[in-house]
Design a protein around this motif. Sequence first.
Motif, PDB file in Angstrom:
ATOM      1  N   SER A 117      43.435  47.139  35.455  1.00 61.63           N
ATOM      2  CA  SER A 117      43.817  48.142  36.456  1.00 61.63           C
ATOM      3  C   SER A 117      45.067  48.894  36.020  1.00 61.63           C
ATOM      4  CB  SER A 117      44.036  47.488  37.819  1.00 61.63           C
ATOM      5  OG  SER A 117      45.159  46.622  37.788  1.00 61.63           O
ATOM      6  N   LEU A 118      45.971  48.205  35.314  1.00 62.35           N
ATOM      7  CA  LEU A 118      47.167  48.863  34.797  1.00 62.35           C
ATOM      8  C   LEU A 118      46.810  49.857  33.700  1.00 62.35           C
ATOM      9  CD1 LEU A 118      49.575  45.783  34.522  1.00 62.35           C
ATOM     10  CD2 LEU A 118      49.527  47.510  36.331  1.00 62.35           C
ATOM     11  N   TRP A 119      45.768  49.546  32.914  1.00 56.56           N
ATOM     12  CA  TRP A 119      45.398  50.446  31.816  1.00 56.56           C
ATOM     13  C   TRP A 119      45.049  51.843  32.325  1.00 56.56           C
ATOM     14  CZ3 TRP A 119      41.716  46.668  28.744  1.00 56.56           C
ATOM     15  CH2 TRP A 119      42.510  45.694  28.122  1.00 56.56           C
ATOM     16  N   VAL A 120      44.347  51.900  33.450  1.00 60.82           N
ATOM     17  CA  VAL A 120      43.974  53.207  34.006  1.00 60.82           C
ATOM     18  C   VAL A 120      45.229  53.998  34.356  1.00 60.82           C
ATOM     19  CG1 VAL A 120      42.734  54.383  35.854  1.00 60.82           C
ATOM     20  CG2 VAL A 120      41.821  52.253  34.894  1.00 60.82           C
ATOM     21  N   ARG A 181      45.389  54.009  48.274  1.00 58.74           N
ATOM     22  CA  ARG A 181      46.592  54.845  48.262  1.00 58.74           C
ATOM     23  C   ARG A 181      47.785  54.110  47.651  1.00 58.74           C
ATOM     24  NH1 ARG A 181      47.179  59.165  51.597  1.00 58.74           N
ATOM     25  NH2 ARG A 181      49.273  58.487  52.200  1.00 58.74           N
ATOM     26  N   VAL A 182      47.564  52.906  47.149  1.00 57.92           N
ATOM     27  CA  VAL A 182      48.633  52.135  46.530  1.00 57.92           C
ATOM     28  C   VAL A 182      48.171  51.677  45.149  1.00 57.92           C
ATOM     29  CG1 VAL A 182      49.709  51.410  48.700  1.00 57.92           C
ATOM     30  CG2 VAL A 182      47.846  50.059  47.732  1.00 57.92           C
ATOM     31  N   ASN A 183      49.044  50.987  44.433  1.00 55.34           N
ATOM     32  CA  ASN A 183      48.785  50.706  43.018  1.00 55.34           C
ATOM     33  C   ASN A 183      48.382  49.260  42.754  1.00 55.34           C
ATOM     34  OD1 ASN A 183      51.310  49.733  43.763  1.00 55.34           O
ATOM     35  ND2 ASN A 183      52.285  50.227  41.822  1.00 55.34           N
ATOM     36  N   TYR A 184      47.657  48.660  43.681  1.00 53.03           N
ATOM     37  CA  TYR A 184      47.219  47.274  43.525  1.00 53.03           C
ATOM     38  C   TYR A 184      45.907  47.219  42.733  1.00 53.03           C
ATOM     39  CZ  TYR A 184      50.658  45.634  46.932  1.00 53.03           C
ATOM     40  OH  TYR A 184      51.820  45.319  47.585  1.00 53.03           O
ATOM     41  N   PRO A 185      45.632  46.079  42.073  1.00 55.98           N
ATOM     42  CA  PRO A 185      44.380  45.957  41.308  1.00 55.98           C
ATOM     43  C   PRO A 185      43.135  45.916  42.176  1.00 55.98           C
ATOM     44  CG  PRO A 185      45.592  43.872  41.298  1.00 55.98           C
ATOM     45  CD  PRO A 185      46.507  44.900  41.884  1.00 55.98           C
ATOM     46  N   ASP A 186      43.278  45.709  43.478  1.00 59.96           N
ATOM     47  CA  ASP A 186      42.123  45.621  44.365  1.00 59.96           C
ATOM     48  C   ASP A 186      41.304  46.912  44.374  1.00 59.96           C
ATOM     49  OD1 ASP A 186      42.871  43.004  46.316  1.00 59.96           O
ATOM     50  OD2 ASP A 186      44.552  44.033  45.403  1.00 59.96           O
ATOM     51  N   PHE A 221      34.576  43.074  33.661  1.00 58.05           N
ATOM     52  CA  PHE A 221      35.779  43.903  33.693  1.00 58.05           C
ATOM     53  C   PHE A 221      36.479  43.808  35.054  1.00 58.05           C
ATOM     54  CE2 PHE A 221      34.315  45.624  29.734  1.00 58.05           C
ATOM     55  CZ  PHE A 221      35.489  46.011  29.101  1.00 58.05           C
ATOM     56  N   ALA A 222      35.723  43.536  36.113  1.00 60.41           N
ATOM     57  CA  ALA A 222      36.364  43.263  37.401  1.00 60.41           C
ATOM     58  C   ALA A 222      37.200  41.995  37.316  1.00 60.41           C
ATOM     59  CB  ALA A 222      35.306  43.142  38.500  1.00 60.41           C
ATOM     60  N   PHE A 223      36.713  41.002  36.551  1.00 62.55           N
ATOM     61  CA  PHE A 223      37.489  39.782  36.319  1.00 62.55           C
ATOM     62  C   PHE A 223      38.801  40.115  35.615  1.00 62.55           C
ATOM     63  CE2 PHE A 223      38.811  36.451  33.416  1.00 62.55           C
ATOM     64  CZ  PHE A 223      38.832  35.326  34.217  1.00 62.55           C
ATOM     65  N   LEU A 224      38.756  41.024  34.658  1.00 61.99           N
ATOM     66  CA  LEU A 224      39.973  41.413  33.950  1.00 61.99           C
ATOM     67  C   LEU A 224      40.857  42.321  34.792  1.00 61.99           C
ATOM     68  CD1 LEU A 224      38.693  42.005  30.312  1.00 61.99           C
ATOM     69  CD2 LEU A 224      39.773  39.978  31.307  1.00 61.99           C
ATOM     70  N   THR A 225      40.448  42.538  36.032  1.00 63.58           N
ATOM     71  CA  THR A 225      41.267  43.271  36.981  1.00 63.58           C
ATOM     72  C   THR A 225      41.997  42.329  37.928  1.00 63.58           C
ATOM     73  OG1 THR A 225      39.773  45.166  36.914  1.00 63.58           O
ATOM     74  CG2 THR A 225      41.217  45.003  38.818  1.00 63.58           C
ATOM     75  N   GLU A 229      38.513  36.291  41.739  1.00 64.94           N
ATOM     76  CA  GLU A 229      38.016  36.965  42.946  1.00 64.94           C
ATOM     77  C   GLU A 229      36.790  37.812  42.640  1.00 64.94           C
ATOM     78  OE1 GLU A 229      39.522  40.090  46.374  1.00 64.94           O
ATOM     79  OE2 GLU A 229      41.014  39.047  45.160  1.00 64.94           O
ATOM     80  N   ALA A 230      36.726  38.347  41.439  1.00 65.55           N
ATOM     81  CA  ALA A 230      35.577  39.177  41.057  1.00 65.55           C
ATOM     82  C   ALA A 230      34.286  38.383  41.067  1.00 65.55           C
ATOM     83  CB  ALA A 230      35.807  39.781  39.674  1.00 65.55           C
ATOM     84  N   PHE A 231      34.352  37.084  40.799  1.00 64.49           N
ATOM     85  CA  PHE A 231      33.146  36.272  40.697  1.00 64.49           C
ATOM     86  C   PHE A 231      32.529  35.941  42.060  1.00 64.49           C
ATOM     87  CE2 PHE A 231      34.340  34.315  36.316  1.00 64.49           C
ATOM     88  CZ  PHE A 231      34.070  35.538  35.724  1.00 64.49           C
ATOM     89  N   LEU A 232      33.196  36.325  43.145  1.00 59.15           N
ATOM     90  CA  LEU A 232      32.620  36.091  44.469  1.00 59.15           C
ATOM     91  C   LEU A 232      31.314  36.851  44.659  1.00 59.15           C
ATOM     92  CD1 LEU A 232      35.803  36.216  46.747  1.00 59.15           C
ATOM     93  CD2 LEU A 232      34.523  34.193  46.024  1.00 59.15           C
ATOM     94  N   VAL A 233      31.107  37.924  43.895  1.00 63.86           N
ATOM     95  CA  VAL A 233      29.898  38.731  44.039  1.00 63.86           C
ATOM     96  C   VAL A 233      28.758  38.203  43.170  1.00 63.86           C
ATOM     97  CG1 VAL A 233      30.343  40.383  42.183  1.00 63.86           C
ATOM     98  CG2 VAL A 233      29.157  41.147  44.227  1.00 63.86           C
TER      99      VAL A 233
END
Length: 642
Positions: A117-120, A181-186, A221-225, A229-233
């Motif tokens: 998320s920081l990379w973007v 509207r904020v800079n969180y990885p979510d 890639f969601a995991f690398l974000t 938590e990404a694996f819940l899906v």
Amino acid sequence: MTLVTDPPGDQLNEWVEGATDPVDGDRHFPTRLRPRRRSFARRIVRGRQGDPAWARPGLLLLLGLTALAYLWSLSRTGWANPYYSAAVQAGSRSWKAFFFGSADGANFLSVDKPPVSLWVMDISARLFGFNPWSVLVPQALEGVAMVGVVYATVRRWFGSGAGLLAGFVAASTPVCVLMFRVNYPDALLTLLVAISAYATLRAVERGSTWWLVAAGGAVGFAFLTKMMEAFLVLPALALAFAVGAPGPRLVRLKKLLLAGVATIVASGWWVAAVQLTPSADRPYIGSTTDNNMLNLVFGYNGLGRLSGNELSGGVSHRPSGWWGPVGLIRLFSVELGGEISWVLFAALIFLVVILWDRRRAARTDRSKVAMILFGAWLLVGGLAFSYAKGIFHPYYVVLLAPPIAAIVGIGVTTCWQRRQEVVPRVALAVAIEATGAWSFALLLRGVNPMSALALTILALSLLVALAVGLRKSIRRPTALAVAAMGLALATVGPIFYDVQTVGKVASGRALSSGPPLRGIPPSLPSRPIGNRLVDVLSAGAPQFEFEAAVVGGDAAAGYELATGQPVMDIGGYHGTLDVPTPLAFRQLVGQGRIHWFVLAQNEKSVHGGSAAAVITRWVEERFASRTVDGVHIYDLQTPRGD
């Protein structure tokens, strides 16, 4: 009862276009029926051939309004969470900081999350300069993209009307307006898992291996974000393909295994790279006690969130209930209810009704498969959040916005199309009244209860529910009016919260949407850093590796953003890690690598025998101090008495 109708016209066109594909046995139209494709530009403006005339203008209007809401007065948000903004500043200046997700420009410590998320934001800052807009605009655009993906996913099987409704519900969910509207990885996390759901439905259509592998890659890639938590899906994606894809069971299983490999590769390559890099050549892994990435994966950002044992992240023991009560009703609590639950009752009603109706349908029935996918996503994620005993913030539930929106979009349009039948009509009426009643309850939770609005919604919802539930057939103008009224009543509450969210400053860690709530203390803004203090700290900065050292991630980030120079974060994000050790800190000072020590606002939290406490006492005893703009600073190059 049958809740599923013939394919909508805009979907039928897609089947005609793919009629000659030999892989899909359902597509058997002759080549001569394939319509002539529109140019790319015409498809952007007018949509696919066969779409209703209102479909593409409706989508463009939805995306435009979403962008407006997510970008409006974005400058008042400032740096949002300084911790992540400082990491973006570091990554925009150093490729090493970029790759490892360093919290500071000197690559002393990494942030407590993976860096995707920081990379973007890093790339945006490199292209447009480092400023709040270059940090936050990519987040808002990710929100617009998420809405578009939700629309495309639902529209593909259920038509443009269902897609637009699902996209609108997702866009107007208060926690989405907050988090994009904020800079969180979510933000990126939610977009990527939405993409994985779209890819899974594409894979189900033909049993496509490549689309399924793409879904697994998106989850990776969601995991690398945001890690685990990404694996819940994942259970939802696997179950939907296993149930709904064509082909023998063994073939489906093999394809799922390939997708699993794709997920592991996509999520594991960066972890492996960090693990294989000597510790001297990379920053210390933030929020770990042993500088081990695997403990960040499985501990602080993994099972520790469920069990409450975050000690691997250096977090002091918290008493039971520190992060709020756990249980089935957590999503409806004061803190979480206004964030995500406005149409949650309706989603659960539609989920049960459609799954029950399609219980005897074919394994590949699309309504059944869609409800399995979005229902499992909602239930697995909802239960995980409801019973998580560890660190938990209300904004985590943004992950549930896409499945809730999709279920509501599918459920409303399906039941509305079949409203002449008893069960769909009653289900629609009950969903309308349940949503109105719950909106009534949520609007009364504010410090200034919206009693008049709440009562109006409750009363009108009852009237609309009765009109839908008791009348088997309604004339078209009346039906359209009733539908519009029902939609308005279901969304006026969330939109009220959205307006409140856009109108306030969303910065720091304690984020929430909507108006102030009773029983929830408001978060206090951080003390601004004075200009004189910035000038003092910045003087002579190029001579030192670290301009200053300060306890805690937020405090260090604030000084790094204010001065533009690397600041050492003592003790990690929470200030409780033994990083650096007292001995290592003394050596760094002796080598002339740190200029100032700043006694930050959180000095009272530094106690006992922690490394931060020992370092603080040593600095106070050994070095000369001065007070600038109300802050005590120590010159580590000037011993006391010199």
